[in-house]
Structures are given as C-alpha cells and as structure tokens.
Design a protein around this motif. Structure first.
Motif, PDB file in Angstrom:
ATOM      1  N   GLU A 140      -7.316  35.165 -15.607  1.00 18.17           N
ATOM      2  CA  GLU A 140      -8.016  34.881 -14.083  1.00 18.17           C
ATOM      3  C   GLU A 140      -7.469  33.554 -13.449  1.00 18.17           C
ATOM      4  N   MET A 141      -7.326  32.632 -14.370  1.00 20.99           N
ATOM      5  CA  MET A 141      -6.963  31.329 -13.794  1.00 20.99           C
ATOM      6  C   MET A 141      -5.581  31.628 -12.876  1.00 20.99           C
ATOM      7  N   LEU A 142      -4.632  32.029 -13.526  1.00 23.17           N
ATOM      8  CA  LEU A 142      -3.447  32.197 -13.472  1.00 23.17           C
ATOM      9  C   LEU A 142      -3.417  33.216 -11.910  1.00 23.17           C
TER      10      LEU A 142
ATOM     11  N   PHE B 250      -2.153  33.844  -6.454  1.00 21.80           N
ATOM     12  CA  PHE B 250      -2.621  34.979  -5.785  1.00 21.80           C
ATOM     13  C   PHE B 250      -1.712  36.227  -6.141  1.00 21.80           C
ATOM     14  N   MET B 251      -1.946  36.492  -7.605  1.00 21.34           N
ATOM     15  CA  MET B 251      -1.261  37.513  -8.409  1.00 21.34           C
ATOM     16  C   MET B 251      -2.398  38.646  -8.678  1.00 21.34           C
TER      17      MET B 251
ATOM     18  N   ALA C  17       0.452  39.839 -16.267  1.00 23.02           N
ATOM     19  CA  ALA C  17       0.831  40.237 -17.497  1.00 23.02           C
ATOM     20  C   ALA C  17       2.322  40.546 -17.847  1.00 23.02           C
ATOM     21  N   ALA C  18       3.115  40.775 -16.775  1.00 17.72           N
ATOM     22  CA  ALA C  18       4.444  40.858 -16.900  1.00 17.72           C
ATOM     23  C   ALA C  18       5.371  39.646 -17.065  1.00 17.72           C
ATOM     24  N   LEU C  19       4.752  38.439 -16.386  1.00 19.04           N
ATOM     25  CA  LEU C  19       5.192  37.245 -16.830  1.00 19.04           C
ATOM     26  C   LEU C  19       4.824  36.800 -18.100  1.00 19.04           C
ATOM     27  N   GLU C  20       3.639  36.684 -18.658  1.00 18.67           N
ATOM     28  CA  GLU C  20       3.373  36.463 -19.883  1.00 18.67           C
ATOM     29  C   GLU C  20       4.078  37.371 -20.893  1.00 18.67           C
TER      30      GLU C  20
END
Length: 223
Positions: free
Chosen positions: A202-204, A209-210, A216-219
């Motif tokens: 949620e912080m990310l 603004f994603m 999740a894709a970046l993680e």
C-alpha cells in the motif's frame, strides 16, 4: 601565572590530540591486506600479517573481461572491485567498478552514500548523470538534473551520495571503468530498495500512484 600557563599547555595538548585523531582514517602502514573471513570492524577489515602478503594480493584480474549484460533484467551489469573482492584495497580509500551495458540497457538509478565516483568510458557511449538534493526547496538548485551522453575517452563525475544512472543509447556494447574514493562505497539501487525489500504494498501504491497489479509486477522482478 603558573595556572594560566598550565591551562594554555593543556589546551595545546588537546588541540594536538584532535589533529592526530583527524588523521586516523588515513593508512597507518604501507598496506593492510584485509582478512575478509574475520569480518569487518568499524573502519575496514583486520589486517593479515604483513609477512604473509604476496605480490598476487596486489594484482586483480576481475575486471579484465566484460560481463554478459544479457543475464540482467536491465541489460546492464556492474562488476565490482570493492574490498571484499580485492582485499588489498583495505584502508586505501579506493575501489573500482566496471559497467557493461547492451544497446538499450541501463544501470538502474542508484547511490553510493560513502563515495564520490568518476566514470570513464572505455567503449561506446552512455547517457549518464545525477540529480541534486533538495536544497531547502530552492527551485534553482533542488532536484536539478546534470546529464549528457558521454562517449569513449570521456569522463563524468558523480558527487558523493547523489542519485545517478547510466543508459546505453548507442548501437554497440558500452563499457566504462569507474573509480570511487572509498574501499566500500556502498550501493543502493533504487528499484531494488523500493520493490525488493518487502515495503508494504500500500505504501508503494500510494507513493508512486500505481495499482496493486503494477506494484506486484515490479516486486516479481526485483525480489
């Protein structure tokens, strides 16, 4: 008068001690080959016995060959010669990095919090630069970009701790040799630090603004 003289003498001795202390980070012997297995102490690694040092300790071949950038998700690789890779750097205040970047590849925005860095292009060309800090929200100098395409034989400097990056905009492999003024300059890759460290999703989402799918894709890439 004797008391005054004693106070002046004491003040002079304290000043001398301060001057000596200020020089302590400099090498106190010709060399100090790091004993990596012993683990780091406050300002480096313990020294191996000087009598056990050999000529091979002072030579390093780890930067001789280009790494394969295609093994990286960003098509860019950094080969390190820090104290852990080259123990002879211990206490010497220097380290090296070799960058190899395929056309279109990048070295992610990152910082070296402990060192200033100079990039010297060996082959090809790189779009590279840095962004200044936020100087009290002064719009004339805050978050200011200094960047250009640096070509073979040219150099670029990144002030200590500032966010910087590399992008190969050319058509051939780009390589550089980078010198840093610390044996252990530190590296913090921004995407890895943000999306590979386990920060609450949620912080990310709210910071960038994603949506959850994008985060999740970046993680998945950086974890």
């Amino acid at each position: 008068m004797k008391l005054l003289a004693a106070m002046i003498l004491a003040a002079g001795l304290l000043s001398a001690v301060h001057i000596v202390h200020a020089a302590d980070p400099d090498p106190l012997q010709d060399f100090c080959i790091a004993d990596i297995a012993a683990g780091p102490v406050s300002n480096g690694f313990p020294c191996k016995l000087p009598a056990l040092a050999s000529t091979d300790d002072f030579a390093f071949s780890g930067l001789a060959e280009a790494a394969d950038p295609s093994v990286s998700a960003t098509n860019g690789t950094a080969t390190l010669a820090f104290v852990r890779q080259w123990p002879a750097l211990n206490t010497q205040g220097l380290s090296l990095i070799r960058l190899d970047i395929n056309p279109g590849g990048v070295v992610n925005p990152h910082t070296h919090n402990l060192a200033t860095e100079i990039l010297y292009v060996l082959e090809g060309e790189m779009y590279t630069g840095f962004v200044t800090n936020n100087f009290g929200n002064d719009p004339t100098i805050s978050n200011k970009l200094y960047a250009k395409v640096v070509k073979k034989g040219e150099a670029f400097i990144f002030p200590r701790g500032l966010l910087h990056f590399q992008l190969n905009k050319g058509k051939v492999l780009a390589s550089s040799l980078n010198v840093l003024n610390s044996q252990n300059p530190g590296i913090q890759l921004m995407p890895l630090a943000l999306f590979g460290s386990g920060i609450d999703r949620e912080m990310l989402e709210k910071s960038f603004f994603m949506n959850a799918t994008q985060v999740a894709a970046l993680e998945n890439i950086f974890q």
